[in-house]
Design an enzyme around this catalytic site. Structure first.
Site, short mmCIF file in Angstrom:
data_model
loop_
_atom_site.label_atom_id
_atom_site.label_comp_id
_atom_site.label_asym_id
_atom_site.label_seq_id
_atom_site.Cartn_x
_atom_site.Cartn_y
_atom_site.Cartn_z
N LYS A 1 0.85 -1.21 0.00
CA LYS A 1 0.00 0.00 0.00
C LYS A 1 0.88 1.26 0.00
CE LYS A 1 -3.71 -2.64 2.06
NZ LYS A 1 -4.92 -2.67 2.88
N GLU B 1 -11.43 -10.20 -1.18
CA GLU B 1 -11.12 -9.47 0.04
C GLU B 1 -12.37 -8.82 0.62
OE1 GLU B 1 -6.71 -8.19 0.00
OE2 GLU B 1 -7.80 -6.74 -1.20
N SER C 1 -6.75 -9.21 6.67
CA SER C 1 -6.18 -9.58 7.97
C SER C 1 -5.57 -10.98 8.00
CB SER C 1 -7.22 -9.42 9.07
OG SER C 1 -7.64 -8.06 9.16
#
Ligand code: PGA
Length: 262
Positions: free
Chosen positions: A12, A174, A220
């Protein structure tokens, strides 16, 4: 049929050049002692400014055990698109993959299914491979529309691609409520959705392409969750954000992934 698992780190908007190089070196120190057949396919997705140093570190190492991904691209090859980057530029910088349609891009930068489809086509035409993200919000899950939402994202993203192109692409499921929250989606449920995605892929392409395409889970993922996730019938790996930013945790995910017979 066996599909080679993928462990992909989505960095990211994190890590300066030195930090990215250091992280790459940390992953390299684990994988350089292992053979390619033992290892999953490993991918890291640095920011645009960090791709160059990672790519240079990779070139001086001379191994292809770690692949590089861009986090986004434009569908046009060049031109007046300030702030954008083309597939050819990412390829030139050393990328093999491009992540597209991440929920953060859909949510904060208004990316539509149509744009994601154009990007997928450009990536494949340019000789790279897309990692196409999809996922539902908590509201959609609670309203019981998860499957139809995901199916429509997948149909739109794959529109007009050939079966061969689909077979070598990667999808990442996701659930948005699981991203960066520490709340992992239950593995059995993630596998159920991923198996549904595979059925949709088969519907829009062929049985072979659906069996070949690799579908990852993201949200996660941690060293403690990857084994159970990879033990599921349809989960072919993980797209990892937070836990990919430290060599220790990312390496532990790689090591734990290797405990699962595929
Ligand atoms: P996370 O991010 O592992 O921090 O939840 C995953 C992703 O957004 O790809």
């Amino acid at each position: 049929m066996s599909r080679k698992p993928i462990i992909a780190g989505n960095w990211k908007m994190n890590l300066l050049q030195d930090e990215g190089r250091e992280l790459f070196e940390g992953i390299k120190s684990l994988v350089s002692g292992l053979s390619e057949s033992q290892l999953p396919e490993i991918v890291v997705a640095p920011t645009f400014t960090t791709i160059g140093v990672v790519s240079a570190a990779k070139a001086s190492w001379g191994s292809d055990k770690i692949k590089i991904a861009g986090q986004n691209c434009h569908w046009e090859s060049s031109g007046a698109y300030t702030g954008e980057i083309s597939v050819e530029m990412l390829k030139d910088a050393g990328c093999d993959y491009v992540i597209i349609g991440h929920s953060e891009r859909r949510q904060y930068f208004s990316e539509t299914d149509e744009m994601i489809n154009k990007k997928a086509k450009a990536i494949l035409a340019g000789g790279l491979l897309p990692i196409i993200c999809c996922g539902e919000t908590l509201e959609q899950r609670e309203a019981g529309v998860t499957d139809e939402h995901i199916a429509s994202q997948i149909r739109a993203a794959l529109k007009g691609l050939t079966n061969e192109e689909i077979a070598k692409s990667v999808i990442a499921y996701e659930p948005i409520w699981a991203i960066g929250t520490g709340k992992t989606c239950d593995s059995v449920e993630a596998n159920r959705v991923i198996a549904m995605i595979r059925r949709v892929v088969k519907e829009v392409s062929s049985e072979e392409a659906g069996n070949a395409i690799r579908i990852l889970y993201g949200g996660s993922v941690k060293p403690s969750t990857i084994e159970e996730q990879l033990s599921q019938s349809d989960i072919d790996g993980g797209l990892i954000g937070g836990a990919s930013l430290k060599a220790d945790s990312f390496n532990e995910i790689i090591t734990n992934s290797m405990k699962v017979a595929v």
